[in-house]
Design a protein around this motif. Structure first.
Motif, PDB file in Angstrom:
ATOM      1  N   GLY A   1     -21.690 -31.108 -71.636  1.00  0.00           N
ATOM      2  CA  GLY A   1     -21.864 -32.275 -70.776  1.00  0.00           C
ATOM      3  C   GLY A   1     -23.143 -32.299 -69.977  1.00  0.00           C
ATOM      4  O   GLY A   1     -23.333 -33.184 -69.134  1.00  0.00           O
ATOM      5  N   VAL A   2     -24.071 -31.368 -70.231  1.00  0.00           N
ATOM      6  CA  VAL A   2     -25.283 -31.302 -69.404  1.00  0.00           C
ATOM      7  C   VAL A   2     -26.153 -32.549 -69.572  1.00  0.00           C
ATOM      8  O   VAL A   2     -26.755 -33.026 -68.601  1.00  0.00           O
ATOM      9  CB  VAL A   2     -26.100 -30.032 -69.705  1.00  0.00           C
ATOM     10  N   GLU A   3     -26.207 -33.114 -70.777  1.00  0.00           N
ATOM     11  CA  GLU A   3     -27.043 -34.302 -70.964  1.00  0.00           C
ATOM     12  C   GLU A   3     -26.476 -35.494 -70.199  1.00  0.00           C
ATOM     13  O   GLU A   3     -27.234 -36.318 -69.664  1.00  0.00           O
ATOM     14  CB  GLU A   3     -27.208 -34.617 -72.447  1.00  0.00           C
ATOM     15  N   THR A   4     -25.158 -35.584 -70.122  1.00  0.00           N
ATOM     16  CA  THR A   4     -24.535 -36.635 -69.327  1.00  0.00           C
ATOM     17  C   THR A   4     -24.800 -36.408 -67.845  1.00  0.00           C
ATOM     18  O   THR A   4     -25.064 -37.352 -67.087  1.00  0.00           O
ATOM     19  CB  THR A   4     -23.017 -36.675 -69.579  1.00  0.00           C
ATOM     20  N   LEU A   5     -24.749 -35.147 -67.422  1.00  0.00           N
ATOM     21  CA  LEU A   5     -25.039 -34.812 -66.028  1.00  0.00           C
ATOM     22  C   LEU A   5     -26.463 -35.246 -65.665  1.00  0.00           C
ATOM     23  O   LEU A   5     -26.689 -35.854 -64.611  1.00  0.00           O
ATOM     24  CB  LEU A   5     -24.859 -33.305 -65.823  1.00  0.00           C
ATOM     25  N   VAL A   6     -27.416 -34.940 -66.545  1.00  0.00           N
ATOM     26  CA  VAL A   6     -28.807 -35.305 -66.296  1.00  0.00           C
ATOM     27  C   VAL A   6     -28.966 -36.818 -66.255  1.00  0.00           C
ATOM     28  O   VAL A   6     -29.602 -37.374 -65.348  1.00  0.00           O
ATOM     29  CB  VAL A   6     -29.730 -34.695 -67.375  1.00  0.00           C
TER      30      VAL A   6
ATOM     31  N   ALA B   1     -37.469 -32.659 -71.042  1.00  0.00           N
ATOM     32  CA  ALA B   1     -37.386 -33.419 -72.292  1.00  0.00           C
ATOM     33  C   ALA B   1     -36.291 -34.476 -72.215  1.00  0.00           C
ATOM     34  O   ALA B   1     -36.468 -35.611 -72.679  1.00  0.00           O
ATOM     35  CB  ALA B   1     -37.127 -32.473 -73.462  1.00  0.00           C
ATOM     36  N   MET B   2     -35.143 -34.110 -71.630  1.00  0.00           N
ATOM     37  CA  MET B   2     -34.061 -35.080 -71.455  1.00  0.00           C
ATOM     38  C   MET B   2     -34.481 -36.205 -70.519  1.00  0.00           C
ATOM     39  O   MET B   2     -34.194 -37.391 -70.759  1.00  0.00           O
ATOM     40  CB  MET B   2     -32.820 -34.388 -70.883  1.00  0.00           C
ATOM     41  N   ALA B   3     -35.160 -35.840 -69.439  1.00  0.00           N
ATOM     42  CA  ALA B   3     -35.580 -36.829 -68.443  1.00  0.00           C
ATOM     43  C   ALA B   3     -36.577 -37.815 -69.046  1.00  0.00           C
ATOM     44  O   ALA B   3     -36.522 -39.019 -68.750  1.00  0.00           O
ATOM     45  CB  ALA B   3     -36.175 -36.134 -67.230  1.00  0.00           C
ATOM     46  N   ALA B   4     -37.485 -37.335 -69.883  1.00  0.00           N
ATOM     47  CA  ALA B   4     -38.449 -38.222 -70.534  1.00  0.00           C
ATOM     48  C   ALA B   4     -37.729 -39.198 -71.451  1.00  0.00           C
ATOM     49  O   ALA B   4     -38.037 -40.401 -71.472  1.00  0.00           O
ATOM     50  CB  ALA B   4     -39.469 -37.401 -71.314  1.00  0.00           C
ATOM     51  N   ARG B   5     -36.774 -38.689 -72.226  1.00  0.00           N
ATOM     52  CA  ARG B   5     -35.984 -39.559 -73.112  1.00  0.00           C
ATOM     53  C   ARG B   5     -35.236 -40.620 -72.304  1.00  0.00           C
ATOM     54  O   ARG B   5     -35.232 -41.810 -72.649  1.00  0.00           O
ATOM     55  CB  ARG B   5     -35.009 -38.708 -73.917  1.00  0.00           C
ATOM     56  N   ASP B   6     -34.621 -40.215 -71.197  1.00  0.00           N
ATOM     57  CA  ASP B   6     -33.852 -41.158 -70.394  1.00  0.00           C
ATOM     58  C   ASP B   6     -34.752 -42.152 -69.671  1.00  0.00           C
ATOM     59  O   ASP B   6     -34.373 -43.301 -69.432  1.00  0.00           O
ATOM     60  CB  ASP B   6     -32.969 -40.406 -69.408  1.00  0.00           C
ATOM     61  N   ALA B   7     -35.958 -41.736 -69.326  1.00  0.00           N
ATOM     62  CA  ALA B   7     -36.923 -42.649 -68.724  1.00  0.00           C
ATOM     63  C   ALA B   7     -37.233 -43.789 -69.689  1.00  0.00           C
ATOM     64  O   ALA B   7     -37.361 -44.953 -69.288  1.00  0.00           O
ATOM     65  CB  ALA B   7     -38.195 -41.906 -68.349  1.00  0.00           C
TER      66      ALA B   7
END
Length: 324
Positions: A36-41, A123-129
């Motif tokens: 669930g870390v990607e959902t948390l981010v 990397a996750m933050a860039a994708r979500d941006a």
């Protein structure tokens, strides 16, 4: 864009990329160690973006500048007591988003101590941006570990120059195992964000060293830049995309095509036969799906640059450690 089209881009890009994933990076790397870390981010970023939508461009740029120097290892986050870290280099002085990554890291550490790297969070933050800017929602490979070396000199030598032509830029990208197509596609990230006057003012005040203007610029656009950015103006900013400044779309390519590319490296894309062909293609609104799919592929390619995996590097509890 309709949700079904978004899903198609997501699914097609994911299936194409999966077969090329590096053995030492993988999708859902944290399924067992930090489920669930990607959902948390993403949930944390939802709150951040609601408060300040402009930081989305900052997080995308932060990931890019990190990957081009020593690889995607969060070395851009490292602080130096003597001011010699990557973030102290001139091209990085206007970077934003450090505090966002750090705040997310605190939440991730509370859930899964010393498991998820700062590099993967970036990397996750860039994708979500990108996703929260109405762009493609692509899968991110994870499994990166953090580096503990950060040198200003590396940033000065490795980052693509803002005034570089396609020949220069292609060589810089090739060193990172990225192609000319990656170059032009990733340049499309400039559909978000702004640039400070010093990074382009030479084009309107002193293009060839005799106080002249870059003749390739659209005249009214150049006139506006001249008025906005006096030679001694170091603080003002100008959007990189003249069409839409906060939406991930084709506005950047439309701007470049019309002679309104802000940075020298932006404008250079339309003057090369190969990158110019892509700019021309992206000037058509019907090419949005193609750009989204291409961008997902190129972001995954960039996310593999110089990664530390396995027992290399470390997992930092705090991203902004001090190292001298």
């Amino acid at each position: 864009m309709a949700s079904c089209t978004r899903f198609l881009i997501f699914a097609v890009a994911a299936s194409l990329l999966a077969s090329f994933a590096r053995a030492d990076l993988q999708y859902d790397f944290y399924n067992t160690s930090c489920p669930g870390v990607e959902t948390l981010v993403r949930d944390a970023l939802t709150e951040v973006f609601a408060a300040d939508s402009t930081v989305r461009a900052g997080l995308l740029r932060l990931h890019f500048h990190d990957c081009f120097v020593r690889g995607c290892d969060a070395s851009i986050m490292i602080n130096s007591n003597n001011g010699t870290a990557e973030k102290n280099a001139d091209p990085n002085l206007t970077l934003r988003g450090y505090e966002v990554i750090e705040a997310i890291k605190v939440k991730v550490e509370a859930a899964c101590p010393l498991v998820v790297s700062c590099a993967d969070i970036m990397a996750m933050a860039a994708r979500d941006a990108v996703k929260f800017s109405e762009g493609p929602d692509y899968l991110v490979e994870t499994g990166r570990r953090d580096g503990n070396v950060s040198m200003m000199a590396d940033a000065l030598s490795d980052l693509p120059p803002a005034d570089g032509n396609v020949t220069v830029l292609t060589k810089v990208f090739a060193v990172k195992n990225l192609t000319m197509k990656d170059l032009v596609v990733l340049s499309g990230a400039h559909t978000l964000g702004v640039a400070h006057c010093p990074s382009f003012s030479y084009r309107v005040h002193n293009y060839t060293g005799v106080g002249d203007e870059d003749p390739s610029m659209e005249p009214e656009y150049a006139e506006g830049l001249n008025a906005k950015c006096a030679p001694d103006n170091f603080a003002s900013v100008v959007p990189l995309d003249t069409v839409t400044t906060n939406e991930f779309d084709l506005g950047y390519f439309q701007s470049v095509y019309a002679g309104k590319g802000l940075l020298g490296s932006d404008d250079a894309l339309r003057h090369d036969s190969l990158t110019g062909a892509y700019v021309s293609l992206m000037n058509n609104a019907s090419s949005l799906d193609t750009f989204f799919a291409d961008f997902a592929v190129s972001m995954i390619n960039m996310g593999r640059v110089g990664v530390l995996t396995g027992t290399d590097g470390e997992i930092r509890a705090t991203c902004g450690i001090y190292v001298d």
